[in-house]
Scaffold this motif. Structure first.
Motif, PDB file in Angstrom:
ATOM      1  N   SER A 144     -10.701  84.647  21.384  1.00  9.25           N
ATOM      2  CA  SER A 144      -9.720  84.692  20.304  1.00  9.25           C
ATOM      3  C   SER A 144      -8.451  85.363  20.812  1.00  9.25           C
ATOM      4  O   SER A 144      -8.447  85.990  21.874  1.00  9.25           O
ATOM      5  CB  SER A 144     -10.289  85.454  19.099  1.00  9.25           C
ATOM      6  OG  SER A 144     -10.775  86.727  19.492  1.00  9.25           O
ATOM      7  N   SER A 145      -7.379  85.240  20.044  1.00 11.34           N
ATOM      8  CA  SER A 145      -6.092  85.810  20.470  1.00 11.34           C
ATOM      9  C   SER A 145      -5.664  86.937  19.546  1.00 11.34           C
ATOM     10  O   SER A 145      -5.951  86.937  18.348  1.00 11.34           O
ATOM     11  CB  SER A 145      -5.006  84.731  20.502  1.00 11.34           C
ATOM     12  OG  SER A 145      -4.701  84.269  19.198  1.00 11.34           O
ATOM     13  N   ASN A 146      -4.951  87.893  20.127  1.00  9.44           N
ATOM     14  CA  ASN A 146      -4.456  89.042  19.382  1.00  9.44           C
ATOM     15  C   ASN A 146      -3.207  88.662  18.579  1.00  9.44           C
ATOM     16  O   ASN A 146      -2.669  87.560  18.708  1.00  9.44           O
ATOM     17  CB  ASN A 146      -4.144  90.183  20.348  1.00  9.44           C
ATOM     18  CG  ASN A 146      -4.123  91.526  19.665  1.00  9.44           C
ATOM     19  OD1 ASN A 146      -5.079  91.888  19.000  1.00  9.44           O
ATOM     20  ND2 ASN A 146      -3.044  92.274  19.821  1.00  9.44           N
ATOM     21  N   ALA A 147      -2.730  89.594  17.770  1.00  8.52           N
ATOM     22  CA  ALA A 147      -1.521  89.375  16.972  1.00  8.52           C
ATOM     23  C   ALA A 147      -0.333  89.018  17.864  1.00  8.52           C
ATOM     24  O   ALA A 147      -0.208  89.513  18.982  1.00  8.52           O
ATOM     25  CB  ALA A 147      -1.215  90.629  16.167  1.00  8.52           C
ATOM     26  N   GLN A 148       0.546  88.186  17.334  1.00  6.66           N
ATOM     27  CA  GLN A 148       1.728  87.740  18.063  1.00  6.66           C
ATOM     28  C   GLN A 148       2.962  88.550  17.655  1.00  6.66           C
ATOM     29  O   GLN A 148       2.931  89.322  16.694  1.00  6.66           O
ATOM     30  CB  GLN A 148       1.973  86.249  17.793  1.00  6.66           C
ATOM     31  CG  GLN A 148       0.855  85.348  18.293  1.00  6.66           C
ATOM     32  CD  GLN A 148       0.724  85.371  19.799  1.00  6.66           C
ATOM     33  OE1 GLN A 148       1.636  84.999  20.530  1.00  6.66           O
ATOM     34  NE2 GLN A 148      -0.423  85.843  20.280  1.00  6.66           N
ATOM     35  N   CYS A 149       4.056  88.335  18.394  1.00  4.58           N
ATOM     36  CA  CYS A 149       5.297  89.068  18.099  1.00  4.58           C
ATOM     37  C   CYS A 149       6.284  88.221  17.305  1.00  4.58           C
ATOM     38  O   CYS A 149       7.362  88.711  16.945  1.00  4.58           O
ATOM     39  CB  CYS A 149       5.960  89.529  19.403  1.00  4.58           C
ATOM     40  SG  CYS A 149       6.643  88.193  20.404  1.00  4.58           S
ATOM     41  N   MET A 150       5.926  86.971  17.019  1.00 10.10           N
ATOM     42  CA  MET A 150       6.804  86.063  16.265  1.00 10.10           C
ATOM     43  C   MET A 150       6.172  85.741  14.924  1.00 10.10           C
ATOM     44  O   MET A 150       5.020  85.319  14.856  1.00 10.10           O
ATOM     45  CB  MET A 150       7.016  84.757  17.032  1.00 10.10           C
ATOM     46  CG  MET A 150       7.823  84.908  18.287  1.00 10.10           C
ATOM     47  SD  MET A 150       9.567  85.105  17.887  1.00 10.10           S
ATOM     48  CE  MET A 150      10.239  85.306  19.540  1.00 10.10           C
ATOM     49  N   HIS A 151       6.966  85.912  13.859  1.00  8.14           N
ATOM     50  CA  HIS A 151       6.404  85.672  12.535  1.00  8.14           C
ATOM     51  C   HIS A 151       6.645  84.259  12.025  1.00  8.14           C
ATOM     52  O   HIS A 151       5.986  83.816  11.101  1.00  8.14           O
ATOM     53  CB  HIS A 151       6.969  86.674  11.529  1.00  8.14           C
ATOM     54  CG  HIS A 151       8.470  86.715  11.472  1.00  8.14           C
ATOM     55  ND1 HIS A 151       9.218  85.758  10.850  1.00  8.14           N
ATOM     56  CD2 HIS A 151       9.344  87.605  11.973  1.00  8.14           C
ATOM     57  CE1 HIS A 151      10.501  86.051  10.952  1.00  8.14           C
ATOM     58  NE2 HIS A 151      10.607  87.177  11.644  1.00  8.14           N
ATOM     59  N   PHE A 152       7.598  83.515  12.612  1.00 10.94           N
ATOM     60  CA  PHE A 152       7.914  82.146  12.176  1.00 10.94           C
ATOM     61  C   PHE A 152       8.075  82.096  10.651  1.00 10.94           C
ATOM     62  O   PHE A 152       7.512  81.247   9.961  1.00 10.94           O
ATOM     63  CB  PHE A 152       6.839  81.160  12.631  1.00 10.94           C
ATOM     64  CG  PHE A 152       6.598  81.186  14.115  1.00 10.94           C
ATOM     65  CD1 PHE A 152       7.630  80.905  15.005  1.00 10.94           C
ATOM     66  CD2 PHE A 152       5.355  81.506  14.636  1.00 10.94           C
ATOM     67  CE1 PHE A 152       7.422  80.935  16.373  1.00 10.94           C
ATOM     68  CE2 PHE A 152       5.140  81.538  15.998  1.00 10.94           C
ATOM     69  CZ  PHE A 152       6.174  81.254  16.869  1.00 10.94           C
ATOM     70  N   HIS A 153       8.839  83.019  10.136  1.00 10.81           N
ATOM     71  CA  HIS A 153       9.020  83.201   8.704  1.00 10.81           C
ATOM     72  C   HIS A 153      10.501  83.065   8.386  1.00 10.81           C
ATOM     73  O   HIS A 153      11.349  83.395   9.214  1.00 10.81           O
ATOM     74  CB  HIS A 153       8.500  84.592   8.301  1.00 10.81           C
ATOM     75  CG  HIS A 153       8.356  84.817   6.839  1.00 10.81           C
ATOM     76  ND1 HIS A 153       9.404  85.156   6.023  1.00 10.81           N
ATOM     77  CD2 HIS A 153       7.262  84.777   6.034  1.00 10.81           C
ATOM     78  CE1 HIS A 153       8.971  85.306   4.789  1.00 10.81           C
ATOM     79  NE2 HIS A 153       7.671  85.086   4.764  1.00 10.81           N
ATOM     80  N   ASP A 154      10.836  82.604   7.181  1.00  7.08           N
ATOM     81  CA  ASP A 154      12.239  82.302   6.876  1.00  7.08           C
ATOM     82  C   ASP A 154      12.990  83.471   6.247  1.00  7.08           C
ATOM     83  O   ASP A 154      14.092  83.303   5.736  1.00  7.08           O
ATOM     84  CB  ASP A 154      12.334  81.066   5.970  1.00  7.08           C
ATOM     85  CG  ASP A 154      11.598  81.254   4.644  1.00  7.08           C
ATOM     86  OD1 ASP A 154      11.056  82.356   4.418  1.00  7.08           O
ATOM     87  OD2 ASP A 154      11.567  80.294   3.856  1.00  7.08           O
ATOM     88  N   ASP A 155      12.432  84.677   6.276  1.00  5.13           N
ATOM     89  CA  ASP A 155      13.138  85.839   5.737  1.00  5.13           C
ATOM     90  C   ASP A 155      14.318  86.172   6.648  1.00  5.13           C
ATOM     91  O   ASP A 155      14.138  86.554   7.809  1.00  5.13           O
ATOM     92  CB  ASP A 155      12.178  87.029   5.649  1.00  5.13           C
ATOM     93  CG  ASP A 155      12.769  88.188   4.846  1.00  5.13           C
ATOM     94  OD1 ASP A 155      13.978  88.448   4.978  1.00  5.13           O
ATOM     95  OD2 ASP A 155      12.014  88.825   4.093  1.00  5.13           O
ATOM     96  N   ALA A 156      15.530  86.042   6.128  1.00  7.44           N
ATOM     97  CA  ALA A 156      16.737  86.242   6.935  1.00  7.44           C
ATOM     98  C   ALA A 156      16.866  87.661   7.458  1.00  7.44           C
ATOM     99  O   ALA A 156      17.544  87.909   8.455  1.00  7.44           O
ATOM    100  CB  ALA A 156      17.980  85.877   6.108  1.00  7.44           C
ATOM    101  N   ARG A 157      16.210  88.613   6.799  1.00  6.15           N
ATOM    102  CA  ARG A 157      16.290  90.000   7.252  1.00  6.15           C
ATOM    103  C   ARG A 157      15.494  90.234   8.528  1.00  6.15           C
ATOM    104  O   ARG A 157      15.670  91.255   9.196  1.00  6.15           O
ATOM    105  CB  ARG A 157      15.773  90.939   6.156  1.00  6.15           C
ATOM    106  CG  ARG A 157      16.583  90.925   4.876  1.00  6.15           C
ATOM    107  CD  ARG A 157      15.881  91.699   3.787  1.00  6.15           C
ATOM    108  NE  ARG A 157      14.591  91.109   3.450  1.00  6.15           N
ATOM    109  CZ  ARG A 157      13.743  91.606   2.547  1.00  6.15           C
ATOM    110  NH1 ARG A 157      14.063  92.726   1.902  1.00  6.15           N
ATOM    111  NH2 ARG A 157      12.600  91.023   2.288  1.00  6.15           N
ATOM    112  N   LEU A 158      14.620  89.293   8.861  1.00  2.97           N
ATOM    113  CA  LEU A 158      13.752  89.446  10.024  1.00  2.97           C
ATOM    114  C   LEU A 158      14.044  88.368  11.061  1.00  2.97           C
ATOM    115  O   LEU A 158      13.140  87.774  11.661  1.00  2.97           O
ATOM    116  CB  LEU A 158      12.283  89.379   9.589  1.00  2.97           C
ATOM    117  CG  LEU A 158      11.855  90.427   8.550  1.00  2.97           C
ATOM    118  CD1 LEU A 158      10.458  90.142   8.043  1.00  2.97           C
ATOM    119  CD2 LEU A 158      11.923  91.833   9.138  1.00  2.97           C
ATOM    120  N   ARG A 159      15.333  88.128  11.278  1.00  3.51           N
ATOM    121  CA  ARG A 159      15.749  87.039  12.164  1.00  3.51           C
ATOM    122  C   ARG A 159      15.309  87.304  13.609  1.00  3.51           C
ATOM    123  O   ARG A 159      15.496  88.389  14.133  1.00  3.51           O
ATOM    124  CB  ARG A 159      17.271  86.891  12.106  1.00  3.51           C
ATOM    125  CG  ARG A 159      17.833  85.744  12.928  1.00  3.51           C
ATOM    126  CD  ARG A 159      19.324  85.575  12.668  1.00  3.51           C
ATOM    127  NE  ARG A 159      20.059  86.799  12.974  1.00  3.51           N
ATOM    128  CZ  ARG A 159      20.475  87.125  14.211  1.00  3.51           C
ATOM    129  NH1 ARG A 159      20.193  86.331  15.228  1.00  3.51           N
ATOM    130  NH2 ARG A 159      21.153  88.254  14.415  1.00  3.51           N
TER     131      ARG A 159
END
Length: 428
Positions: free
Chosen positions: A91-106
């Motif tokens: 299995s894989s650990n948590a990633q550093c990219m959220h691929f989320h559209d929240d502009a505050r977390l660009r």
């Protein structure tokens, strides 16, 4: 020719004893990727004076573009060119990219493309991209005495302590190598001696919140920063939950670099105090009371700021943590000038959405990120600057320690208080 082969094999293996199957791997009979992995593992094993390898049943690999960088991605590409495939469930650990559209977390699009490539390469290697730093709660629960090869400090200390499995902190390259060969060098916490308790902690505090367990990890871990230090908690009067032990382990690993703890009458290798210490005397003793826990909270100070963030992450949240937060946020709204973020894995998110917890949290203005832990988000320092966030408030002892590298002023608070701060904007 035969003498030359024996001499070369001896030089490569050092003092490690290899089985016929391992010798075949070293000769390249199972492909160049496995051969390279075995050569690396022999170097690691020889350094730690391991005498042999132990077979593993599961690997949990660490690797994201923020941590591994371009050099690590090139290594992953090289494994792909050699047709690397995992020989055990991985299995894989948590990633550093959220691929989320929240502009505050660009996040950086070029780096995001690299992260997508990493995830794609995982799949070709037969790695299940669970993107979870809590695999022991959803993905795989090894049994007492079972050998695994896990990356991520929080997963390792939980496996060793709560489940009684056996693993060291496997660095990124080491975790990949173990996944390919299906074994790991037998040293450290794979051996009985390293698992003996060394610090006796009389736990007399009430421990009413997840944050209390993080505070406990700081109290014990910070003054005893030693990978091979093993705290033994005794005299606590009730059975802790999986999430409470999760927060304790993550904090001990963060503040003390510890890989194992015992809790008498709770964890499987500590039915008694004598069993936990393997009949040895404690090297140190401590008593932790409610006053000691409160002193941890009192030591944190807020800085004046109109923009702050509350984060529930590090480790990712379980389904029951999501349920509890949904109950606390229901009917409320995150205050102007505040942000609230939750991270969990894909499996928990799907169930939390089905059960309505996601909708409740999002209605309150909480941002939910899947497959990441907040403190390893790519370009996090820039995100902090862009939003003007000064104080980061959390119920995670681990998070308030590790994230200081990104220049947040961190404050540990209990869960309900974190929610109140998020919804009122008042720092208390």
């Amino acid at each position: 020719m035969r003498a030359t082969l024996i001499e070369e094999t001896s030089r490569q293996t050092g003092s490690m004893q290899l089985t016929p199957e391992e010798q075949a791997m070293l000769r390249g009979e199972k492909g160049p990727a496995v051969q390279e992995a075995m050569e690396f593992q022999i170097e690691v094993g020889s350094f730690f004076e391991a005498r042999r390898f132990v077979p593993i049943t599961h690997a949990h690999v660490m690797g994201d573009i923020e941590v591994m960088g371009d050099g690590g991605l090139d290594h992953l590409r090289g494994m792909g060119e050699k047709h690397a495939r995992c020989s055990v469930p991985t299995s894989s650990n948590a990633q550093c990219m959220h691929f989320h559209d929240d502009a505050r977390l660009r996040q950086d699009e070029d780096e995001a493309d690299k992260e997508r490539e990493i995830l794609a390469r995982y799949k070709t290697m037969r790695i299940a991209t669970t993107d979870s730093c809590i695999p022991y709660q959803q993905v795989y629960q090894p049994k007492l005495g079972e050998h695994v090869a896990w990356g991520d400090t929080g997963t390792v200390i939980y496996a060793n302590s709560v489940l009684g499995a056996r693993t060291n902190f496997e660095a990124g390259k080491a975790s990949f190598a173990a996944a390919l060969t299906g074994r790991t060098p037998e040293y450290g916490f794979h051996l009985d001696d390293a698992r003996a308790g060394s610090i006796l902690v009389s736990l007399q505090a009430s421990m009413t919140d997840f944050a209390d367990w993080g505070a406990l990890g700081k109290i014990v871990g910070h003054p005893h920063q030693d990978y091979f230090a093993v705290p033994v908690f005794d005299e606590f009067k009730r059975m802790p939950s999986s999430d409470e032990l999760k927060h304790l382990g993550a904090s001990l690993a963060s503040y003390g670099s510890m890989a194992m703890f015992h809790m008498v009458g709770v964890t499987p290798e500590a039915q008694t105090r004598e069993m936990a210490f393997r009949s040895k005397a404690p090297q140190h003793t401590m008593v932790v009371t409610d006053r000691d826990i409160q002193a941890v909270y009192d030591a944190y100070r807020y800085q004046d700021s109109a923009s702050n963030i509350v984060v529930f992450s590090g480790p990712q949240l379980s389904l029951f943590e999501m349920q509890g937060l949904a109950e606390l946020f229901e009917g409320r709204t995150v205050a102007p000038g505040m942000a609230a973020v939750v991270t969990t894995n894909h499996m928990v998110y799907c169930d939390a959405k089905r059960l309505g917890y996601v909708q409740t949290l999002e209605n309150a203005g909480v941002t939910i990120l899947q497959g990441v832990c907040f403190y390893i988000l790519q370009r996090l320092s820039k995100i902090r600057e862009e939003n003007g966030w000064t104080n980061l408030i959390s119920n995670s002892g681990k998070l308030v320690n590790t994230i200081t590298a990104h220049r947040f002023n961190t404050v540990l608070r209990r869960t309900r208080e974190c929610v109140d701060i998020a919804c009122t904007g008042r720092l208390a």
